[in-house]
Design an enzyme around this catalytic site. Structure first.
Site, PDB file in Angstrom:
ATOM      1  N   ASP A 164       0.935  -0.791  -0.293  1.00 32.70           N
ATOM      2  CA  ASP A 164       0.187  -0.149  -0.119  1.00 32.70           C
ATOM      3  C   ASP A 164       0.512   1.034   0.027  1.00 32.70           C
ATOM      4  OD1 ASP A 164      -1.762  -1.423   0.090  1.00 32.70           O
ATOM      5  OD2 ASP A 164      -2.567  -1.537   1.791  1.00 32.70           O
TER       6      ASP A 164
ATOM      7  N   GLU B 276      -2.773  -2.186  -8.948  1.00 32.07           N
ATOM      8  CA  GLU B 276      -1.657  -1.000  -9.201  1.00 32.07           C
ATOM      9  C   GLU B 276      -1.927  -1.033 -10.318  1.00 32.07           C
ATOM     10  OE1 GLU B 276      -1.313  -5.809 -10.642  1.00 32.07           O
ATOM     11  OE2 GLU B 276      -2.633  -4.643  -9.403  1.00 32.07           O
TER      12      GLU B 276
END
Length: 523
Positions: A400, A427
């Site tokens: 993250d 992503e």
């Protein structure tokens, strides 16, 4: 970052301008205060003007009565003198006539209350005969103003001189005199009648006047003859420089005005009048404090009432404004909560970038704008290389953090307000570039790629040893009938091409669906 084209708070529709209620309330309360104060001022001003106008009329009427009384007083004495002068000039004033003259003088004095006495002087100022039983003794009256006047003036008109003390008994008198001539017109003496000062004092007292009021009898040259209140030291003084004698009388023989007395410094409403038959001026005045005593009382009570009303309006206004402020604060808090909810609904909580919902709304807006303006619209799709390996190696928490760092690099390259950076999913990221052709998109994509590398985020699962991204660009000019899905798919195809070509590079897809790959290697 979202701009005015993409902001959810600028969605199409009619926006009504909010009325500034608090300011309107303050203005309204201020207007009420001003109106109440203005009405109070107008009412008090009119009331004051009315009271002053009544006082002006009263002083004018009083001076008219004073003038009439003074004229009658001196005229009666003048007639007595005239008849006696004729008698003396016809019969003479020898020793054989003295007894008869004395009795005649005494009878005339008894018939007029204002007379102090009647006196006859020879050419040297010595007493010849008087209305009194015995002749005074002394140096005579050759030094008196009235005697010198008749010596130097041939006129037969009665002369009124400054007030003097009688040498008979010391009483204050106002002399009215006439010249006595022989048969050839030569000066033989003076016949004088003394008007009692006390007579005018009693006359003045017959009028209702306040303690600070004033009544005045004087010569036209400003010499004071009689005054109420009586101050002995002021008798005979000159007030020629006062407002009445200096400025008012030269303009009109009668009138009224308000000014401060030069004698005692009290401000009064004066009425003045110059007698027609004699060189005398009378004035009557009431003090402003007395004239406006009732007005002051009314003004005080009215001001208290208005002040209480103003306080009441002010308290009500304060409560109302306070409630408005509370309501505005609640509304502000609700607006903040709504904005927070909107932000949550349109932005990714991890990266702070726009989410797919806002991305789709922005696409719809930019498709329409691009079609109207015939301007190119570009889209960059990018993906973090080997991100699954990164998560497997470092864990999701660090993953993250990596996503957030890539998002910062992405935002740092979007310099225009119109550019929209989006977390498309997982992503994968996207950048929407209005008014940008394929060359501009490629340039920005390369800046993003370099910016991510400059972050120097370690990635042991990548051949490069650090985190890199692959980017695909697509650009076209919207026509108004385009599909957003096709637009995204073509940019995604360019991204797929970049990844297939070895990652860590930028690729573009032309409108003819041919693929151009711009290779970028850091080795």
């Amino acid at each position: 970052m979202p701009n005015r084209h993409h902001d959810v708070h600028h969605a199409p529709g009619i926006t009504l301008k909010r009325l500034p209620l608090r300011k309107a309330a303050v203005c309204f309360i201020g207007a009420v205060w001003l109106c109440l104060c203005g009405l109070l001022y107008l009412q008090l001003d009119q009331s004051r003007s009315h009271d002053l106008s009544l006082a002006q009329v009263a002083s004018t009427n009083l001076t008219r009565a004073m003038a009439q009384q003074a004229e009658d007083t001196f005229m009666k004495a003048d007639l007595v003198l005239t008849s006696l002068v004729d008698l003396i000039q016809m019969d003479g004033a020898g020793p054989q006539q003295l007894e008869r003259l004395q009795k005649t003088f005494a009878r005339r004095v008894l018939t007029l209350d204002q007379l102090h006495g009647i006196l006859l002087f020879d050419r040297n100022g010595q007493w010849v005969v008087t209305s009194f039983e015995s002749l005074p003794r002394g140096p005579g009256v050759a030094d008196r103003e009235y005697f010198k006047f008749h010596q130097q003036n041939v006129t037969s008109v009665a002369h009124i001189g400054p007030a003097i003390r009688s040498r008979e008994n010391g009483e204050w008198i106002i002399p009215i005199s006439k010249r006595i001539n022989d048969k050839d017109g030569n000066f033989q003496g003076v016949l004088l009648a003394g008007i009692k000062m006390s007579y005018f004092d009693q006359f003045f007292k017959s009028f209702s006047l306040d303690d600070k009021g004033s009544m005045f009898l004087g010569l036209t040259d400003g010499t004071l003859l009689a005054r109420r209140p009586f101050v002995e030291s002021q008798i005979g003084t000159s007030v020629a420089q006062s407002e009445i004698f200096k400025n008012l009388l030269p303009q009109a023989n009668s009138g009224s005005a308000m000014f401060t007395s030069s004698i005692d410094g009290v401000t009064r409403m004066y009425g003045y009048r110059q007698l027609e038959a004699y060189p005398l001026v009378v004035t009557a005045a009431s003090s402003i404090d007395t004239i406006l005593a009732g007005w002051y009382d009314t003004a005080f009570r009215s001001s208290i009432i208005v002040a209480l009303v103003l306080v009441g309006v002010g308290l009500f206004g304060w409560v109302f404004i306070y409630q408005v402020r509370v309501g505005e604060q609640v509304e502000k808090d609700l607006r903040r909560a709504q904005e927070a909810l909107e932000l949550i609904a349109t932005h990714d909580s991890l990266t702070g970038l726009a989410n797919r919902r806002l991305f789709e709304r922005a696409l719809d807006i930019e498709f329409g704008r691009g079609a109207r303006q015939v301007s190119p619209l570009s889209l960059i799709m990018l993906d973090i290389d080997y991100f699954k390996r990164y998560n497997d190696t470092y864990g999701h928490v660090v993953g993250d953090h990596c996503l957030a760092e890539v998002a910062r690099a992405l935002k740092s390259c979007c310099h225009r307000k119109a550019d929209l950076a989006v977390r498309y999913g997982g992503e994968e990221f996207a950048v929407l570039l209005p008014d940008t052709d394929i060359h501009g998109a490629m340039t920005i994509a390369e800046q993003i790629r370099r910016s991510v590398i400059d972050k120097n985020i370690s990635h042991s699962g990548s051949p490069n040893g650090y985190v890199t991204v692959s980017l695909g660009c697509y650009s076209f000019v919207p026509s108004g009938r385009d599909s957003m899905d096709v637009f995204i798919q073509r940019a995604d195809a360019a991204l797929y091409q970049a990844k297939h070509s070895g990652r860590n590079r930028v690729a573009s897809l032309s409108t003819e669906s041919s693929v151009e790959t711009l290779m970028r290697s850091d080795r």
